[in-house]
Design a protein around this motif. Structure first.
Motif, mmCIF file in Angstrom:
data_model
loop_
_atom_site.group_PDB
_atom_site.id
_atom_site.type_symbol
_atom_site.label_atom_id
_atom_site.label_comp_id
_atom_site.label_asym_id
_atom_site.label_seq_id
_atom_site.Cartn_x
_atom_site.Cartn_y
_atom_site.Cartn_z
ATOM 1 N N GLN A 55 0.834 -1.209 0.000
ATOM 2 C CA GLN A 55 0.000 0.000 0.000
ATOM 3 C C GLN A 55 0.862 1.249 0.000
ATOM 4 N N LEU A 56 2.012 1.179 0.698
ATOM 5 C CA LEU A 56 2.923 2.318 0.711
ATOM 6 C C LEU A 56 3.477 2.588 -0.681
ATOM 7 N N ASP B 89 0.719 4.188 -2.815
ATOM 8 C CA ASP B 89 0.462 5.592 -2.469
ATOM 9 C C ASP B 89 1.580 6.522 -2.911
ATOM 10 N N THR B 90 2.826 6.080 -2.773
ATOM 11 C CA THR B 90 3.961 6.972 -3.047
ATOM 12 C C THR B 90 4.424 6.928 -4.500
#
Length: 798
Positions: free
Chosen positions: A276-277, A280-281
């Motif tokens: 998920q990181l 998102d990034t």
């Protein structure tokens, strides 16, 4: 094990992988069949050695990413071992392969050629057993037969009382006679103790002579025992007792396993967060970059060809094939060639079906590419990496980001491809204004009912029932049983040391019990214990264990269930007699067994006295039991076992020569004859059996003599002899009589061994198996060709 130690072990194992990949690329079989066998044996032993190192390493690794890489490599190595085994069986036309000469050339011991059961399979089996114990334990306990109270008749009760009273009188008489004997001995001693006149110097010399002789004899016996123990000629009493170091090592290994589990749970939990990181990034940038690259490709194709290209389909790889080093013209030409090939293949459906029916070549490996890929990953990521500062052996977040970055990129690419396909349509309509070629409609998918080649799904006869109710019924009927907990290491047997020498002398060697243990590991335990191996390795649906009573056939079935956590379903003729009568009842029974076995896989379908299903002639007494009920159903049952189903049909038989050979051999793919133990195996069995009874093996037992006089007896008969001799009275701690080989002679004389006629009957039956028939045919052709060559040579001389 320290960090540096397992790093060195890992490095040595990877060096072995690199060497064996180079060896795999070399050609084999150019110098004849013998050289091909040696090449296969050499490969096999090298794979086993790497496998042993990696399974030991995996048990010590705590870092989850390293553990995951080693696990993938272990799976690939195990699969390659199974492929090699299959190739050796096909080339040598035998289930037994004797590698003692190869081990001697490589200066290795027999333990270097034995495949260990991976600990991840054992731990998975323990987890399965615990789950099944919770799920089925209550049902099995409810249906376990309760101990019935013994009801004696009057005659039996009177006989028991008489035996007890006669024993009491005998003990009183023996005690009375012992007192009389003691009195007589005391009278003799009084007469012998008359005063003797002797000088003090003479008496001292006599005492010294007696003492020094006694002391020297004791010292000589002690030194001889130490020497024999040092060179391994007599067993060491204390070797079987676990020392403080081994106990500490077991405790450390248990703590290591707990730490592994804790780190792995943390790693799995953190994977979703890392993914998920990355989304998102980096997700928006990846999406924008892909769109810009695809836009650029649209413009390049339009400038070079004057029109926009067709977007690659999902089967072709989507936009991933766009970013190759090819020019737009080359890429469009490749796509057009692929489209033409597809059209041609659609028109030639009949020849393709014929080609697909042909057997695939045996030389193609499904696991070599995996081995090379995992070795490449190790070289690129872990080989030069200094991980000594990671004292807690936590997972590397940045390394996991690289893995998740590829997953995220693949997911985003699919989304971008759909958007760009729509945008490409809009560009064509806006710029080209070309409506002459309408968009191709999606091909209509054929309905499953109209597809003639589609397989019909089996009708679920128990769709309305739950799994618990099915298990309950099978347990009540005695078809589903709890297998005894028996480890494969308890199946004792030594290595065969003369197999290659006997083959060189044109003598068919007798397989050792160690060979049987290896076959069970490769045909049953490894495929049933791993879903990946079962799906990709050569499929084994059924095996037959044939041998005299007492050689351990049922024990091997229980070992398979224990080592893999498999359920046991008993389909023996005597067990299904009278249950589910009629054709409909038989179909229902097999449907229930197969359904539960697949839902609770791995599972073992066991048929004891397997020859009864294929009897040539059924006696009048056995007709009521209908022993041939499964004769026509077993081939159909095997066809319903696919690569995804971890199921194995195992037959055990003590009289295989009573069966009709053709249907018998058609059902069981691999026929494993289990022989009686040889000399070295008997020594090992005697030693372990005596030690299991709590008796220390000393030189007075004379294991060599005991092994010689027990020639012809099966392991089960040796167990019976040990349990008879070493009873509660014999194991009484104050018993002064030492255990010798003579102690077992009387018991062995009352047990019937395997006679030569029975062995000859098994040997003649085994010669009729498909593999042995092929071997005998090759030998006859070889003898005929040699005879013809000799006759031609004789004619030339004349």
């Amino acid at each position: 094990m320290s960090h540096s130690t397992y790093q060195q072990l890992w490095h040595r194992a990877q060096q072995g992988v690199e060497e064996i990949l180079q060896l795999e690329s070399e050609s084999a079989g150019e110098d004849g069949q013998l050289e091909e066998f040696r090449h296969h044996h050499n490969l096999f032993i090298k794979y086993v050695r790497i496998f042993q190192k990696l399974q030991l390493l995996q048990d010590q690794l705590v870092q989850p990413q390293k553990w995951q890489l080693v696990d993938k490599l272990l799976q690939a190595l195990a699969g390659r071992l199974l492929e090699l085994r299959h190739q050796m069986v096909q080339a040598g036309l035998t289930e037994f392969h004797y590698m003692d000469d190869t081990l001697q050339d490589l200066k290795l011991t027999p333990s270097n050629a034995e495949i260990p059961i991976p600990r991840y399979i054992s731990r998975e089996a323990e987890k399965l057993r615990e789950e099944r114990k919770i799920f089925l334990g209550q049902l099995l306990e409810e249906e376990s037969p309760a101990l019935e109270e013994a009801v004696l008749t009057t005659d039996e009760a009177v006989r028991i009382i008489q035996v007890a009273e006669r024993g009491r009188q005998g003990r009183l008489r023996a005690e009375f006679m012992k007192k009389i004997w003691d009195e007589q001995q005391r009278g003799k001693r009084r007469k012998m103790m008359a005063p003797i006149s002797m000088e003090s110097q003479e008496a001292a010399t006599l005492i010294q002579k007696v003492w020094r002789g006694y002391y020297q004899r004791k010292q000589t016996v002690r030194e001889r025992a130490q020497e024999l123990e040092l060179i391994g000629m007599v067993p060491t009493v204390d070797t079987e007792k676990p020392g403080a170091a081994s106990v500490a090592a077991e405790e450390a290994a248990e703590r290591m396993h707990e730490l592994q589990q804790r780190h792995w749970v943390e790693f799995v939990r953190d994977q979703d967060r890392i993914k998920q990181l990355v989304i998102d990034t980096e997700g928006p940038n990846v999406k924008e970059t892909l769109r810009d690259q695809i836009h650029k490709w649209f413009i390049e194709c339009y400038n070079s060809t004057g029109k926009f290209p067709d977007f690659p389909s999902v089967e072709q790889g989507g936009s991933e094939i766009i970013f190759t080093e090819n020019t737009p013209e080359q890429l469009l030409a490749e796509m057009a060639a692929e489209a033409e090939e597809k059209e041609r293949s659609k028109k030639e459906t009949v020849p393709q079906e014929k080609k697909s029916a042909e057997p695939k070549p045996e030389g193609i490996s499904k696991f070599l590419s995996n081995i090379a890929q995992e070795h490449k990953t190790y070289t690129a990521v872990w080989k030069g990496r200094d991980d000594s500062s990671n004292l807690q052996q936590q997972h590397d977040v940045e390394l996991e980001k690289e893995v998740k970055r590829k997953e995220v990129e693949a997911e985003i690419r699919q989304q971008v491809d759909e958007l760009m396909r729509e945008e490409l349509r809009n560009l064509r309509m806006a710029i080209e204004q070309d409506f002459s070629e309408p968009l191709k409609a999606k091909p209509k998918t054929k309905k499953k009912g109209k597809d003639k080649g589609a397989k019909k799904k089996d009708k679920d006869l128990t769709a309305h029932r739950t799994l618990t109710s099915l298990c309950d019924e099978l347990i009540k009927q005695g078809l589903m049983k709890a297998a005894p907990h028996v480890r494969l290491s308890n199946y004792l047997g030594d290595f065969g040391y003369l197999g290659s020498s006997l083959l060189a002398a044109d003598i068919e060697p007798q397989p050792s019990l160690c060979d049987i243990r290896q076959i069970i590991t490769m045909y049953a335990i490894l495929p049933l214990g791993s879903q990946t191996l079962h799906e990709k390795a050569p499929l084994v649906r059924s095996i037959l264990l044939a041998g005299p009573p007492g050689v351990g056939k049922k024990m091997l079935v229980h070992c398979i269930c224990t080592e893999t956590g498999a359920n046991l379903f008993d389909l023996s003729a005597k067990n299904i007699a009278g249950k589910y009568p009629g054709k409909a009842g038989l179909q229902m029974m097999l449907h229930m067994v197969l359904k539960v076995a697949k839902l609770l896989q791995p599972s073992v379908l066991w048929i004891d006295d397997a020859e009864k299903t294929f009897l040539k002639k059924v006696s009048k007494e056995a007709r009521a039991l209908e022993p041939k009920r499964l004769r026509k159903e077993l081939p159909k049952l095997l066809k319903r076992i696919g690569t995804v189903d971890r199921l194995l049909l195992i037959g055990t038989t003590s009289r295989p020569f009573d069966a009709d050979p053709r249907p018998f051999f058609r059902v069981y793919e691999h026929i494993i004859p289990i022989p009686r133990p040889d000399y070295s195996s008997r020594i090992l069995i005697w030693k372990k059996l005596v030690e299991q009874q709590g008796v220390a093996v000393s030189s007075s037992l004379e294991l060599g003599s005991l092994a010689r006089i027990s020639d012809g007896y099966t392991p089960g008969q040796l167990v019976q002899a040990v349990q008879t001799v070493l009873n509660e009275q014999r194991l009484w701690p104050h018993t002064p009589t030492p255990l010798t080989a003579y102690s077992f002679i009387r018991t062995l004389s009352s047990i019937t061994p395997i006679y030569v006629d029975e062995e000859e009957a098994f040997r003649n039956w085994f010669a009729k198996t498909p593999l042995m028939k092929a071997i005998l045919k090759i030998r006859r052709e070889k003898q005929r060709s040699e005879q013809e060559a000799a006759e031609k040579e004789e004619k030339k001389r004349r």
